[in-house]
Design an enzyme around this catalytic site. Sequence first.
Site, PDB file in Angstrom:
ATOM      1  N   GLY A   1       2.043   2.466  -6.176  1.00  0.00           N
ATOM      2  CA  GLY A   1       2.195   3.754  -5.533  1.00  0.00           C
ATOM      3  C   GLY A   1       3.461   3.849  -4.703  1.00  0.00           C
TER       4      GLY A   1
ATOM      5  N   GLY B   1       9.721   3.685  -0.049  1.00  0.00           N
ATOM      6  CA  GLY B   1       9.475   2.616  -1.015  1.00  0.00           C
ATOM      7  C   GLY B   1       8.708   3.117  -2.219  1.00  0.00           C
ATOM      8  CD  GLN B   2       7.246   4.790  -6.769  1.00  0.00           C
ATOM      9  OE1 GLN B   2       7.323   5.838  -6.160  1.00  0.00           O
ATOM     10  NE2 GLN B   2       6.143   4.398  -7.370  1.00  0.00           N
ATOM     11  N   GLY B   3       6.490   1.324  -5.691  1.00  0.00           N
ATOM     12  CA  GLY B   3       6.027   0.161  -6.440  1.00  0.00           C
ATOM     13  C   GLY B   3       5.098   0.576  -7.543  1.00  0.00           C
ATOM     14  N   GLY B   4       4.607  -0.394  -8.289  1.00  0.00           N
ATOM     15  CA  GLY B   4       3.720  -0.084  -9.389  1.00  0.00           C
ATOM     16  C   GLY B   4       2.393   0.500  -8.928  1.00  0.00           C
TER      17      GLY B   4
ATOM     18  CG  ASP C   1       3.822  -8.636  -7.313  1.00  0.00           C
ATOM     19  OD1 ASP C   1       4.716  -9.227  -7.942  1.00  0.00           O
ATOM     20  OD2 ASP C   1       3.779  -7.397  -7.179  1.00  0.00           O
TER      21      ASP C   1
ATOM     22  CB  VAL D   1       5.601   3.154   0.948  1.00  0.00           C
ATOM     23  CG1 VAL D   1       5.323   2.955   2.437  1.00  0.00           C
ATOM     24  CG2 VAL D   1       4.812   2.137   0.132  1.00  0.00           C
TER      25      VAL D   1
END
Length: 498
Positions: A345, A340-343, A458, A347
Amino acid sequence: MFSKNSSNPIYNKKKNPSWFLFTIVFLSSLLPHSLSDPRISEAGLYCGTSKAPLKANYIPSFIKEMESLSQVVTNHNWGTHFVNISGAIPIYGFAQCFKDLSHTDCLLCYAASRTKLPRCLPSVSARIYLDGCFLRYDNYSFYSEVTDPLMDTVNCTSQNGVAVDEAERFELQKSVAEVVDRVAVLAVDKGGGFSVGEVEGVYALAQCWNTVGSDGCRDCLMKAGKEVKGCLPKREGRALNAGCYLRYSTEKFYNEEGAGEGGNWSLRRGAIIAAVLAAAAVMMLAFSACYAVFRKLSKIRKENNNLGQISSSISKSSLNYKYETLEKATDYFNSSRKIGQGGAGSVFRGILPNGKVVAVKRLIFNNRHWVDEFFNEVNLISGIEHKNLVKLLGCSIEGPESLLVYEYLPKKSLDQFIFEKNKTQILSWKQRFNIILGTAEGLAYLHGGTKIRIIHRDIKSSNVLLDENLTPKIADFGLARCFAADKTHLSTGIAGTL
């Protein structure tokens, strides 16, 4: 996960001393505004699609490039420069002021363009057209480019409106065609890449970049002339090409050739007042800088204290993991383990020495609020247990970056079931209903089932994870906020995903 601001002023209205604001306004009023017009209106800002990797150390290289260009522009009103550090992404820069601008106006225009261009970062290419100057950077040597089929464009925005009457339209079209063709020819034949002109109340300016040569200038302005005529019947239009800029307007917007040279008493008086204003500004900025440094150091000390408190409390708890343990568990954050990738960081899937499978969140802290966000994440989630909320197993702050360890959910996130083109599983209506119900129960628990009420801010499908039985669990509390139990109404700023 986070919203971006186009600017980050050191001071806001509450922090500025009133004398500072008053002095600036007073001294500015002494300078006749008619003597100077750096033409800093933004005609076009275009950001490239390629992004610099997080580890590319791109921002320091960009700052170095802009500072070097600033010196070149100060000396010559235009220039090129490049930074090519071994192993890093090269940065080629170019800036040029239009020939009719005075040196002072040129520096003001370049300063304005340099302030606005970083909105494109971390793109490795961008260009900005102001009405008095041009600034571009890229990862290759573009200096001889005349046209760019992908990026060349026209800005037909006009504050002067549109010619409505048929006769007026005809006259405007005729005048625009004549003046545009005239300045294009004169810029190549006699103007050294620059020319201005007027025909029947229509004004035009043509400016080629000094790097394209006379042949390139001719080709660029020929293309620009055809394109800008497409703005008619609007009373103003701009052609923004890789190698030139062309503008027409029913309002005079340029200085006569030589006006930027100075020499008459009005301009000398303006220069004197500008020098006094600059000196006063420097003094006030010096005081302000000292004040800013003091506040910054105070804030850093406070953040270090917060971090020390967090580190101390975590080290004594069962939540603490060694950085080396998590690094090995994720095969040193191998890209094949990324889930996973988010604002906030990335995962990664990790396997602990005891065989337990976990999800390791590698946090990205790129602003001054990172301590607060990490404190939020750890303290909120560690004390919460609910079947529809992701369980925080531990964390690490001893290494070069902060890590969070969560329970691993094999079905990953809900958005992969809804939006992925190659769906591995189609959700039935019953499964969808159970996911909706479980998510709602998790939110209800956050809002009223704990000692402190938590507003997630969010909620989206990528933050709803699914276990092997498709039971939903809400994840990512990096932007959560706590509110006292007696508060029945609350207001939060814009956050999360727009």
